[in-house]
Design a protein around this motif. Structure first.
Motif, PDB file in Angstrom:
ATOM      1  N   MET A  67       7.116 -19.864  66.153  1.00 22.82           N
ATOM      2  CA  MET A  67       6.287 -20.002  67.363  1.00 22.82           C
ATOM      3  C   MET A  67       5.135 -18.997  67.347  1.00 22.82           C
ATOM      4  N   SER A  68       5.369 -17.822  66.748  1.00 21.35           N
ATOM      5  CA  SER A  68       4.276 -16.850  66.636  1.00 21.35           C
ATOM      6  C   SER A  68       3.225 -17.353  65.645  1.00 21.35           C
ATOM      7  N   ALA A  69       3.694 -17.979  64.558  1.00 18.91           N
ATOM      8  CA  ALA A  69       2.744 -18.598  63.613  1.00 18.91           C
ATOM      9  C   ALA A  69       1.955 -19.684  64.344  1.00 18.91           C
ATOM     10  N   GLU A  70       2.665 -20.409  65.212  1.00 18.43           N
ATOM     11  CA  GLU A  70       2.037 -21.496  65.965  1.00 18.43           C
ATOM     12  C   GLU A  70       0.920 -20.966  66.873  1.00 18.43           C
ATOM     13  N   TYR A  71       1.120 -19.780  67.441  1.00 19.90           N
ATOM     14  CA  TYR A  71       0.082 -19.160  68.288  1.00 19.90           C
ATOM     15  C   TYR A  71      -1.220 -18.987  67.511  1.00 19.90           C
ATOM     16  N   ILE A  72      -1.074 -18.515  66.249  1.00 14.89           N
ATOM     17  CA  ILE A  72      -2.272 -18.292  65.418  1.00 14.89           C
ATOM     18  C   ILE A  72      -2.896 -19.653  65.081  1.00 14.89           C
ATOM     19  N   MET A  73      -2.039 -20.605  64.699  1.00 11.77           N
ATOM     20  CA  MET A  73      -2.525 -21.909  64.244  1.00 11.77           C
ATOM     21  C   MET A  73      -3.093 -22.740  65.393  1.00 11.77           C
ATOM     22  N   ALA A  74      -2.505 -22.584  66.581  1.00  6.56           N
ATOM     23  CA  ALA A  74      -2.969 -23.366  67.735  1.00  6.56           C
ATOM     24  C   ALA A  74      -4.420 -23.032  68.056  1.00  6.56           C
TER      25      ALA A  74
END
Ligand code: PEP
Ligand code: MN
Length: 337
Positions: free
Chosen positions: A219-226
């Motif tokens: 989910m933290s990776a998702e924050y960057i990718m979002a």
């Protein structure tokens, strides 16, 4: 997402819940059994708070079927992500890269000596901390911007791309020429930092938090990718368990698990995991055998006198010896898979 309703819920309450779900843009598959009514929520449930639904009076429990991360999810991006640096170095999708260097940059002579040595041993990137997240405010806090300048000198000298930790978005101005920005374990859930890094077009090495689950890491990776930056490298660096004999416990399971769930490259940091240099070689070999895309290893020219993390830093000749074995292990891995 599946919602199981409590027996005896009134039709009025059920209708109200259905209306609420439909307002969130989802469709419902309604199934009434002898004792339970089940609602299947169809559509993009990523932004739905399962806990909120669980807390509703007529709901017995909620099961999430699809993961809340999309961009980091292999289901929606089956091919491995390969991260390519400006000098052509690749990591992920069959490209294995060793990142090595001291915990902290200490002087020009120190970083250049280490950079030359790890390059000769086959490291593809140079790591060095300039802004250091230390447990004690009285411990060495890093050289800051001057440390980044020295890393850039080592990069100019050796051609190695550089990796350094950014602790706060106010430091971004110093990272223009840094090739890979590291987010430390303690900052894994610094969401404003992650969002800001999502606006860059630069690889981010995201370390798993000390007590973070795989889903929290993703989910933290998702924050960057979002926010538009898809260049994320996941890093397992040991987690906190009941074991106190080592600094942390290396979670090797992270490699096959994250490989299955995500397309992002996976790097292992055996140095912070064990906290002891003699344990770095076996953990590096095991991680390579398990298929990691790279390693992040602390190497120092004088570990006994290092300004931070000396006990877990390899001497340069030990690293050289280990790197040779790691390349052989990687070749065996590639042959066997
Ligand atoms: C580091 O890489 O030196 C470091 C501080 O790592 P971590 O955030 O994993 O503790
Ligand atoms: Mn360190």
């Amino acid at each position: 997402m599946i919602v199981k309703l409590k027996p005896g819920s009134s039709q009025k309450q059920v209708d109200r819940l259905i209306q609420w779900i439909e307002q969130q843009g989802l469709r419902i598959e309604y199934s009434e059994g002898e004792s339970y009514t089940i609602l299947g929520l169809i559509g993009d449930t990523a932004s739905i708070d399962a806990n909120l639904i669980s807390s509703m009076e007529i709901v017995e429990n909620v099961v999430r079927i699809s993961e809340p991360y999309k961009k980091a999810n292999r289901k929606f991006h089956p091919q491995d992500t390969i991260i390519t640096l400006d000098n052509g170095t690749k990591i992920g999708g069959g490209h294995y890269a060793i990142i090595a260097g001291p915990c902290s940059v200490e002087s020009e002579a120190q970083i250049i000596e280490i950079a030359r040595s790890v390059k000769a041993s086959g490291a593809k990137l140079l790591r060095g901390g300039a802004f250091k997240p230390r447990t004690s405010p009285y411990a060495f806090q890093g050289m800051g911007a001057d440390g980044i300048e020295l890393l850039l000198k080592a990069k100019a000298e050796t051609g190695l791309p550089i990796v350094s930790e950014i602790m706060d978005i106010s430091q971004l101005e110093f990272f223009d020429e840094v090739d890979v920005l590291q987010v430390g374990a303690r900052n894994m859930q610094n969401f404003s930092l992650l969002k800001a890094l999502g606006n860059l077009d630069k690889p981010i090495l995201l370390k798993r938090g000390l007590t973070a689950t795989y889903q929290e890491l993703l989910m933290s990776a998702e924050y960057i990718m979002a926010n538009g930056n898809n260049k994320v490298i996941l890093c397992e660096r040991g987690i906190r368990t009941f074991e106190t004999a080592t600094r942390n416990t290396l979670d090797i399971t992270a490699i096959p698990y994250l490989r299955e769930k995500s397309h992002l490259p996976i790097v292992i940091d055996p140095s912070h995991a064990a906290g002891l240099s003699r344990m770095v070689p076996p953990l590096s070999m095991a991680s390579t055998a398990a298929g990691c895309d790279g390693l992040l290893i602390e190497v120092h020219n004088d570990p006994e006198n290092a300004w931070s993390d000396g006990p877990q830093s390899l001497k340069m000749d030990t690293f050289d010896h280990l790197a040779k074995k790691l390349f052989r292990m990687r070749a065996v891995y590639e042959e066997l898979i």
